[in-house]
Design a protein around this motif. Structure first.
Motif, PDB file in Angstrom:
ATOM      1  N   GLY A  24     -73.051 -37.148 -69.872  1.00 13.66           N
ATOM      2  CA  GLY A  24     -73.904 -35.965 -69.849  1.00 13.66           C
ATOM      3  C   GLY A  24     -73.155 -34.765 -69.319  1.00 13.66           C
ATOM      4  O   GLY A  24     -71.933 -34.808 -69.133  1.00 13.66           O
ATOM      5  N   PRO A  25     -73.862 -33.671 -69.025  1.00  4.29           N
ATOM      6  CA  PRO A  25     -73.205 -32.453 -68.566  1.00  4.29           C
ATOM      7  C   PRO A  25     -72.524 -32.663 -67.214  1.00  4.29           C
ATOM      8  O   PRO A  25     -72.936 -33.502 -66.399  1.00  4.29           O
ATOM      9  CB  PRO A  25     -74.351 -31.446 -68.433  1.00  4.29           C
ATOM     10  N   ALA A  26     -71.483 -31.887 -66.972  1.00  4.99           N
ATOM     11  CA  ALA A  26     -70.794 -31.922 -65.679  1.00  4.99           C
ATOM     12  C   ALA A  26     -70.095 -30.588 -65.470  1.00  4.99           C
ATOM     13  O   ALA A  26     -69.682 -29.928 -66.428  1.00  4.99           O
ATOM     14  CB  ALA A  26     -69.789 -33.066 -65.628  1.00  4.99           C
ATOM     15  N   MET A  27     -69.980 -30.189 -64.238  1.00  9.25           N
ATOM     16  CA  MET A  27     -69.167 -29.031 -63.880  1.00  9.25           C
ATOM     17  C   MET A  27     -67.814 -29.567 -63.424  1.00  9.25           C
ATOM     18  O   MET A  27     -67.727 -30.381 -62.498  1.00  9.25           O
ATOM     19  CB  MET A  27     -69.833 -28.210 -62.776  1.00  9.25           C
ATOM     20  N   THR A  39     -77.311 -34.910 -58.090  1.00 10.26           N
ATOM     21  CA  THR A  39     -76.002 -34.786 -58.733  1.00 10.26           C
ATOM     22  C   THR A  39     -75.082 -35.859 -58.157  1.00 10.26           C
ATOM     23  O   THR A  39     -75.380 -36.472 -57.130  1.00 10.26           O
ATOM     24  CB  THR A  39     -75.371 -33.403 -58.497  1.00 10.26           C
ATOM     25  N   ARG A  40     -73.925 -36.056 -58.814  1.00  8.39           N
ATOM     26  CA  ARG A  40     -72.935 -36.990 -58.308  1.00  8.39           C
ATOM     27  C   ARG A  40     -71.566 -36.323 -58.375  1.00  8.39           C
ATOM     28  O   ARG A  40     -71.153 -35.861 -59.446  1.00  8.39           O
ATOM     29  CB  ARG A  40     -72.935 -38.283 -59.117  1.00  8.39           C
ATOM     30  N   ASN A  99     -53.616 -32.080 -56.117  1.00  4.49           N
ATOM     31  CA  ASN A  99     -54.482 -31.558 -57.174  1.00  4.49           C
ATOM     32  C   ASN A  99     -55.409 -32.673 -57.651  1.00  4.49           C
ATOM     33  O   ASN A  99     -54.937 -33.680 -58.164  1.00  4.49           O
ATOM     34  CB  ASN A  99     -53.621 -31.034 -58.329  1.00  4.49           C
ATOM     35  N   VAL A 100     -56.720 -32.495 -57.451  1.00  2.77           N
ATOM     36  CA  VAL A 100     -57.665 -33.442 -58.034  1.00  2.77           C
ATOM     37  C   VAL A 100     -58.633 -32.688 -58.931  1.00  2.77           C
ATOM     38  O   VAL A 100     -58.820 -31.480 -58.798  1.00  2.77           O
ATOM     39  CB  VAL A 100     -58.468 -34.222 -56.968  1.00  2.77           C
ATOM     40  N   HIS A 101     -59.198 -33.411 -59.846  1.00  6.52           N
ATOM     41  CA  HIS A 101     -60.254 -32.872 -60.700  1.00  6.52           C
ATOM     42  C   HIS A 101     -61.566 -33.245 -60.021  1.00  6.52           C
ATOM     43  O   HIS A 101     -61.931 -34.419 -59.964  1.00  6.52           O
ATOM     44  CB  HIS A 101     -60.123 -33.427 -62.105  1.00  6.52           C
ATOM     45  N   PHE A 102     -62.226 -32.227 -59.508  1.00  9.64           N
ATOM     46  CA  PHE A 102     -63.439 -32.424 -58.721  1.00  9.64           C
ATOM     47  C   PHE A 102     -64.626 -32.108 -59.623  1.00  9.64           C
ATOM     48  O   PHE A 102     -64.941 -30.948 -59.871  1.00  9.64           O
ATOM     49  CB  PHE A 102     -63.424 -31.506 -57.493  1.00  9.64           C
ATOM     50  N   HIS A 103     -65.256 -33.151 -60.136  1.00  8.60           N
ATOM     51  CA  HIS A 103     -66.336 -32.985 -61.105  1.00  8.60           C
ATOM     52  C   HIS A 103     -67.690 -33.280 -60.463  1.00  8.60           C
ATOM     53  O   HIS A 103     -67.803 -34.186 -59.635  1.00  8.60           O
ATOM     54  CB  HIS A 103     -66.137 -33.917 -62.304  1.00  8.60           C
ATOM     55  N   VAL A 104     -68.671 -32.514 -60.861  1.00  8.92           N
ATOM     56  CA  VAL A 104     -70.030 -32.736 -60.387  1.00  8.92           C
ATOM     57  C   VAL A 104     -70.909 -33.011 -61.600  1.00  8.92           C
ATOM     58  O   VAL A 104     -71.103 -32.145 -62.455  1.00  8.92           O
ATOM     59  CB  VAL A 104     -70.564 -31.517 -59.599  1.00  8.92           C
TER      60      VAL A 104
END
Length: 482
Positions: free
Chosen positions: A345-348, A377-378, A389-394
């Motif tokens: 689904g959607p994520a930022m 949210t998660r 550097n990490v990819h921080f997704h919500v």
């Protein structure tokens, strides 16, 4: 008012039918970014065949005051190669300029045009028993010009640095059509500013990269890939420090992912399975490499690398890839996190960095803060722990409407994450660039002195403002006011 008809007539005469099109069927696929977040309109799609045509075309655009949106493989993550909705800009595609001009095995250098695809570059180097030390998930579509323009990173930055470190020389067309030719590399050159570095990472706002001379490295004799299960990201940080101390230059990559990211990938890939039997809160993917003739030592190094962390209880379980096929399977799990998320689904998605030594603590602090501030949210973090550097997704709450959620609560989430990153002394863009997606946030959070310097450079090199307008460089506060 710009006379579009006259401009298009002259551009068509200059580039020919292969080099310029207004056909909607041909232009439309390039009007939306890879993520599907931004869609614009374009006056035409220009596809020059060589640097001379790029130069003449840019000069024509300057004469007619036509904005130019440079585009490589259109695989960027920040909307940096997508035009706005006005329809007054032209897309300048470099995909036809895909020639490797020269490759010198003895000096380990390659000169190639901006449209060369990263995977093609890898293959050309491999034929000469060399390698280009930068790779990423989109290597089948990303181009050399795009990688340079965004200063792309990838999974080998830990050892070899980002794209900036790979560029020895550069050729670019400036906003007036003049050609900056600095392709020939010199070990020592003290004639003033290193101007190629100004262009690297400028996202097409200062000049259009048409070719580059890149460094190559000797091929590796072999690699060893380890998958380790850990109790926390802090344990992963301690393991990283241990690996750097024991393996030194043989440590090529160190990636981390939480348990729920691995679970999402396993659901997404029907033929995939977890490398480990048990359940672990975090996972680390470690790659060791050795030069020719040293590959037999890798297995011993991997075993010794894990002994102390096992005894200390730092590593809960681990496995070493038995062969190249299994090593690729491990990396496939890592590279499939983003598409697995999209299927949910959607994520930022936030591409962030903080000082390496702070990253584990940042993740442990930021995840609960975000989830408490935005219920249901998660938050997850994965990626290049070794270079901070990490990819921080919500991820959005279940059932959130795609598109609508990103524009409402999603924007609040991104602002909150960027505030946290700034508080920790980090960057809101580690490797994906600013583009149009983050330009307002850079204006809000960036250092005023640094932003003023960027605007001054932009004004000096592109006084008409025709190169990729609305990307990377935030407007001055007075210009942004209604």
């Amino acid at each position: 008012m710009t006379d579009h008809a006259e401009f298009l007539r002259r551009a068509g005469d200059l580039l020919g039918p292969r080099g310029l099109t207004c056909d909607a069927d041909l232009v439309t696929p390039w009007l939306t970014d890879w993520r599907g977040r931004f869609t614009g309109k374009a006056l035409a799609l220009a596809s020059p065949a060589n640097t001379g045509e790029v130069s003449a075309f840019v000069a024509l655009c300057a004469e007619h005051r036509i904005a130019i949106v440079p585009q490589g493989g259109n695989s960027g993550m920040s909307g940096g190669a997508t035009p706005d909705a006005s329809g007054d800009a032209v897309i300048l595609s470099l995909r036809r300029m895909d020639r490797i001009r020269s490759l010198y095995p003895e000096s380990r250098m390659v000169t190639c045009e901006a449209g060369v695809i990263l995977q093609v570059l890898h293959e050309a180097a491999e034929k000469e028993r060399l390698r280009f030390p930068l790779t990423l998930g989109g290597k089948g579509s990303a181009t050399v010009g795009g990688l340079i323009s965004t200063n792309a990173g990838g999974t080998q930055v830990l050892r070899h640095g980002a794209m900036r470190a790979q560029v020895l020389g550069i050729e670019a067309v400036l906003a007036d059509g003049s050609v900056f030719d600095a392709l020939v590399p010199l070990k020592k050159d003290n004639r003033g500013f290193d101007l190629k570095q100004v262009l690297i990472g400028s996202e097409g706002t200062l000049g259009i990269v048409t070719a580059a001379t890149l460094r190559l490295l000797p091929e590796i004799g072999g690699r060893c890939v380890i998958w380790a299960g850990l109790g926390s990201i802090s344990d992963a940080r301690q393991l990283l420090v241990h690996c750097e101390r024991v393996a030194g230059e043989r440590l090529e990559g160190f990636e981390v992912m939480p348990a729920n990211s691995l679970a999402a990938v396993l659901d997404h890939l029907p033929d995939a399975r977890s490398p480990l039997a048990g359940v672990h809160a975090w996972h680390a993917l470690i790659e060791l490499v050795a030069g020719a003739g040293e590959e037999e030592r890798l297995a011993d190094l991997a075993e010794s690398l894990l002994t102390q962390p096992f005894e200390a209880g730092l590593v809960e379980d681990a496995t070493i890839a038995a062969n190249e096929t299994q090593a690729e399977q491990f990396w496939r799990l890592r590279d499939s996190i983003a598409p697995a998320e999209r299927a949910i689904g959607p994520a930022m998605q936030h591409d962030i960095s903080v000082p390496v030594e702070r990253m584990a603590r940042f993740v442990e602090a930021a995840v609960p803060q975000v989830e408490a501030r935005f219920p249901h949210t998660r938050a997850i973090a994965f990626g290049h722990l070794g270079d901070g550097n990490v990819h921080f997704h919500v991820l959005a709450p279940a059932g959130a409407p795609r598109g609508q959620w990103e524009e409402s609560e999603g924007k609040e989430i991104s602002a909150f994450v960027h505030d946290l990153v700034t508080e920790w002394g980090g960057s809101i863009s580690a490797e994906h660039g600013i583009g149009q997606m983050k330009v307002a946030e850079l204006g809000r959070l960036g250092d005023p002195v640094a932003l003023a310097m960027m605007r001054s450079v932009k004004q000096a090199l592109d006084p008409l403002g025709i190169l990729n307008p609305g990307k990377l460089v935030p407007l001055a506060p007075e210009a942004a006011s209604p």
